[in-house]
Design an enzyme around this catalytic site. Sequence first.
Site, PDB file in Angstrom:
ATOM      1  N   ARG A   1      60.056  -2.255   1.012  1.00 61.89           N
ATOM      2  CA  ARG A   1      59.301  -3.511   0.905  1.00 61.89           C
ATOM      3  C   ARG A   1      57.861  -3.220   1.307  1.00 61.89           C
ATOM      4  O   ARG A   1      57.601  -2.858   2.449  1.00 61.89           O
ATOM      5  CB  ARG A   1      59.897  -4.569   1.829  1.00 61.89           C
ATOM      6  CG  ARG A   1      61.208  -5.177   1.318  1.00 61.89           C
ATOM      7  CD  ARG A   1      61.504  -6.469   2.066  1.00 61.89           C
ATOM      8  NE  ARG A   1      62.838  -6.994   1.775  1.00 61.89           N
ATOM      9  CZ  ARG A   1      63.136  -7.745   0.730  1.00 61.89           C
ATOM     10  NH1 ARG A   1      62.202  -8.047  -0.161  1.00 61.89           N
ATOM     11  NH2 ARG A   1      64.356  -8.198   0.559  1.00 61.89           N
TER      12      ARG A   1
ATOM     13  N   ASP B   1      76.020  -7.550  -0.757  1.00 57.16           N
ATOM     14  CA  ASP B   1      74.941  -7.852   0.187  1.00 57.16           C
ATOM     15  C   ASP B   1      75.335  -9.052   1.043  1.00 57.16           C
ATOM     16  O   ASP B   1      76.291  -9.772   0.722  1.00 57.16           O
ATOM     17  CB  ASP B   1      73.640  -8.144  -0.581  1.00 57.16           C
ATOM     18  CG  ASP B   1      72.408  -7.677   0.178  1.00 57.16           C
ATOM     19  OD1 ASP B   1      72.503  -7.441   1.395  1.00 57.16           O
ATOM     20  OD2 ASP B   1      71.342  -7.556  -0.460  1.00 57.16           O
TER      21      ASP B   1
ATOM     22  N   LYS C   1      65.740   1.128  -1.063  1.00 54.92           N
ATOM     23  CA  LYS C   1      64.825  -0.002  -1.330  1.00 54.92           C
ATOM     24  C   LYS C   1      63.681   0.023  -0.323  1.00 54.92           C
ATOM     25  O   LYS C   1      63.896   0.319   0.841  1.00 54.92           O
ATOM     26  CB  LYS C   1      65.597  -1.322  -1.206  1.00 54.92           C
ATOM     27  CG  LYS C   1      64.763  -2.567  -1.416  1.00 54.92           C
ATOM     28  CD  LYS C   1      65.556  -3.846  -1.163  1.00 54.92           C
ATOM     29  CE  LYS C   1      65.524  -4.243   0.290  1.00 54.92           C
ATOM     30  NZ  LYS C   1      66.305  -5.468   0.557  1.00 54.92           N
TER      31      LYS C   1
ATOM     32  N   THR D   1      65.372 -14.356  -2.722  1.00 59.79           N
ATOM     33  CA  THR D   1      64.602 -14.486  -3.975  1.00 59.79           C
ATOM     34  C   THR D   1      65.251 -13.687  -5.108  1.00 59.79           C
ATOM     35  O   THR D   1      64.788 -13.727  -6.244  1.00 59.79           O
ATOM     36  CB  THR D   1      63.166 -13.959  -3.791  1.00 59.79           C
ATOM     37  OG1 THR D   1      63.248 -12.538  -3.517  1.00 59.79           O
ATOM     38  CG2 THR D   1      62.448 -14.659  -2.658  1.00 59.79           C
ATOM     39  N   ALA D   2      66.294 -12.929  -4.773  1.00 61.38           N
ATOM     40  CA  ALA D   2      67.046 -12.093  -5.718  1.00 61.38           C
ATOM     41  C   ALA D   2      66.269 -10.875  -6.216  1.00 61.38           C
ATOM     42  O   ALA D   2      66.707 -10.215  -7.155  1.00 61.38           O
ATOM     43  CB  ALA D   2      67.596 -12.906  -6.898  1.00 61.38           C
TER      44      ALA D   2
ATOM     45  N   THR E   1      65.952  -8.079  -4.540  1.00 63.23           N
ATOM     46  CA  THR E   1      66.800  -6.931  -4.183  1.00 63.23           C
ATOM     47  C   THR E   1      67.911  -6.742  -5.211  1.00 63.23           C
ATOM     48  O   THR E   1      68.119  -5.632  -5.724  1.00 63.23           O
ATOM     49  CB  THR E   1      67.420  -7.162  -2.775  1.00 63.23           C
ATOM     50  OG1 THR E   1      66.352  -7.305  -1.841  1.00 63.23           O
ATOM     51  CG2 THR E   1      68.345  -6.034  -2.370  1.00 63.23           C
TER      52      THR E   1
HETATM   53  O1  PRP Z   1      66.985 -11.635  -2.382  1.00 64.05           O
HETATM   54  P1  PRP Z   1      65.855 -10.995  -1.634  1.00 64.05           P
HETATM   55  O2  PRP Z   1      64.652 -11.903  -1.537  1.00 64.05           O
HETATM   56  O3  PRP Z   1      65.504  -9.643  -2.119  1.00 64.05           O
HETATM   57  O4  PRP Z   1      66.328 -10.871  -0.120  1.00 64.05           O
HETATM   58  C1  PRP Z   1      67.631 -10.527   0.237  1.00 64.05           C
HETATM   59  C2  PRP Z   1      67.656  -9.165   0.845  1.00 64.05           C
HETATM   60  O5  PRP Z   1      66.847  -9.150   2.037  1.00 64.05           O
HETATM   61  C3  PRP Z   1      67.619  -8.733   3.144  1.00 64.05           C
HETATM   62  O6  PRP Z   1      67.504  -7.378   3.355  1.00 64.05           O
HETATM   63  P2  PRP Z   1      66.169  -6.709   3.955  1.00 64.05           P
HETATM   64  O7  PRP Z   1      65.165  -6.485   2.887  1.00 64.05           O
HETATM   65  O8  PRP Z   1      65.736  -7.502   5.123  1.00 64.05           O
HETATM   66  O9  PRP Z   1      66.668  -5.259   4.338  1.00 64.05           O
HETATM   67  P3  PRP Z   1      67.835  -4.730   5.254  1.00 64.05           P
HETATM   68  O10 PRP Z   1      69.140  -5.211   4.665  1.00 64.05           O
HETATM   69  O11 PRP Z   1      67.691  -3.249   5.134  1.00 64.05           O
HETATM   70  O12 PRP Z   1      67.622  -5.243   6.643  1.00 64.05           O
HETATM   71  C4  PRP Z   1      69.051  -9.047   2.744  1.00 64.05           C
HETATM   72  O13 PRP Z   1      69.997  -8.254   3.431  1.00 64.05           O
HETATM   73  C5  PRP Z   1      69.063  -8.794   1.259  1.00 64.05           C
HETATM   74  O14 PRP Z   1      69.281  -7.447   0.969  1.00 64.05           O
END
Ligand code: PRP
EC number: 2.7.6.1
Length: 330
Positions: free
Chosen positions: A213, A237, A211, A242-243, A245
């Site tokens: 960002r 997770d 993933k 915001t879901a 991911t």
């Molecule tokens: O529902 P969302 O809005 O998508 O956010 C949730 C996601 O964000 C965070 O990860 P992050 O992107 O910080 O990455 P990481 O786990 O690699 O630190 C968390 O661990 C989830 O995976």
Amino acid sequence: MIRSATLPLSLPEPPVSAHDRLRLFSGSANVPLAQEVARYLGIDLGPMVRKRFADGELYVQIQESIRGCDVYLIQPTCGPVNDRLMELLIMIDACRRASARQITAVIPYYGYARADRKTAGRESITAKLVANLITEAGAGRILAMDLHSAQIQGYFDIPFDHVYGSPVLLDYLASKQLTDIVVVSPDVGGVARARAFAKKLGDAPLAIIDKRRQAHNVAEVMNLIGDVSGKTAVLVDDMIDTAGTISEGARLLRREGARQVYACATHAVFSPPAIERLSSGVLEEVIVTNTIPVLEENRFKQLTVLSVANLLGETIWRIHEDSSVSSMFR
Ligand SMILES: O=P(O)(O)OC[C@H]1O[C@H](OP(=O)(O)OP(=O)(O)O)[C@H](O)[C@@H]1O
Ligand SMILES: Nc1ncnc2c1ncn2[C@@H]1O[C@H](COP(=O)(O)O)[C@@H](O)[C@H]1O
């Protein structure tokens, strides 16, 4: 003539047992969870007044003596995060000034955890700032669940018990008797968590989503490492915010041939447009816990909310009795 003082005589108190010294109070963030924890421990939540003055400032008053007590304050720092955090700080300060013997901040969801390092110049490490504030307010110990990054424990110089919601999620998954499971980490940061989860599911195979960002709150899935074709994919997770991911991850898994996709996460942050994304039909089931209260209007057909109250209650009891916490997770 020597006259004796007319002060009321007080006889020595009988020794106070550890159980009598335990006090549990709840902030306003998740009272139902705190009530469930109290029920598990066989005690009542302590009486406390919480209100807001006309100008928006918060007021807290503990309504019984806690002198010499071991006080546990339950408050996830979920949204509105600044209010919940400030309320926790005020509760800790009130308990310290009331001569509590030990104050444990029970933080089922630790807000600001994603600001755990500088990812660009001139940023704050807010997770560390929060740790400083909680310690400075007077907490002597922390109990938290599924921190976004485990290193946050090291931001504190006081004892820290970090516990996991996974036993609750795993028990529920086991009851569904799913077959041909592949556990999927939705990003590289979650691999250790997903690997531990897979191990507990009879050493299920692991897949990893790459993933990226490009901007805050925008998740873009690139590639899948591993095979999900014809399998039941279980995305694991720490939180669903915001879901982006989870929903983008689930779509990728479907494209790669997964038969069905489940999502498991401890913290249901659920910021818009999470509900639309999660209820779109791409996920068979979304399994979360109640570290953060899930509002009635945020419930949807595929959502299951499991309680971590007994797990937190057992952890509090073990901390209080000076017995092992880690043995609960072996
Ligand atoms: O529902 P969302 O809005 O998508 O956010 C949730 C996601 O964000 C965070 O990860 P992050 O992107 O910080 O990455 P990481 O786990 O690699 O630190 C968390 O661990 C989830 O995976
Ligand atoms: N509350 C937050 N919501 C969304 N993104 C956040 C939040 N706090 C910090 N961030 C940003 O997330 C990344 C962290 O990346 P990791 O891969 O999880 O370390 C960073 O850009 C933060 O500014």
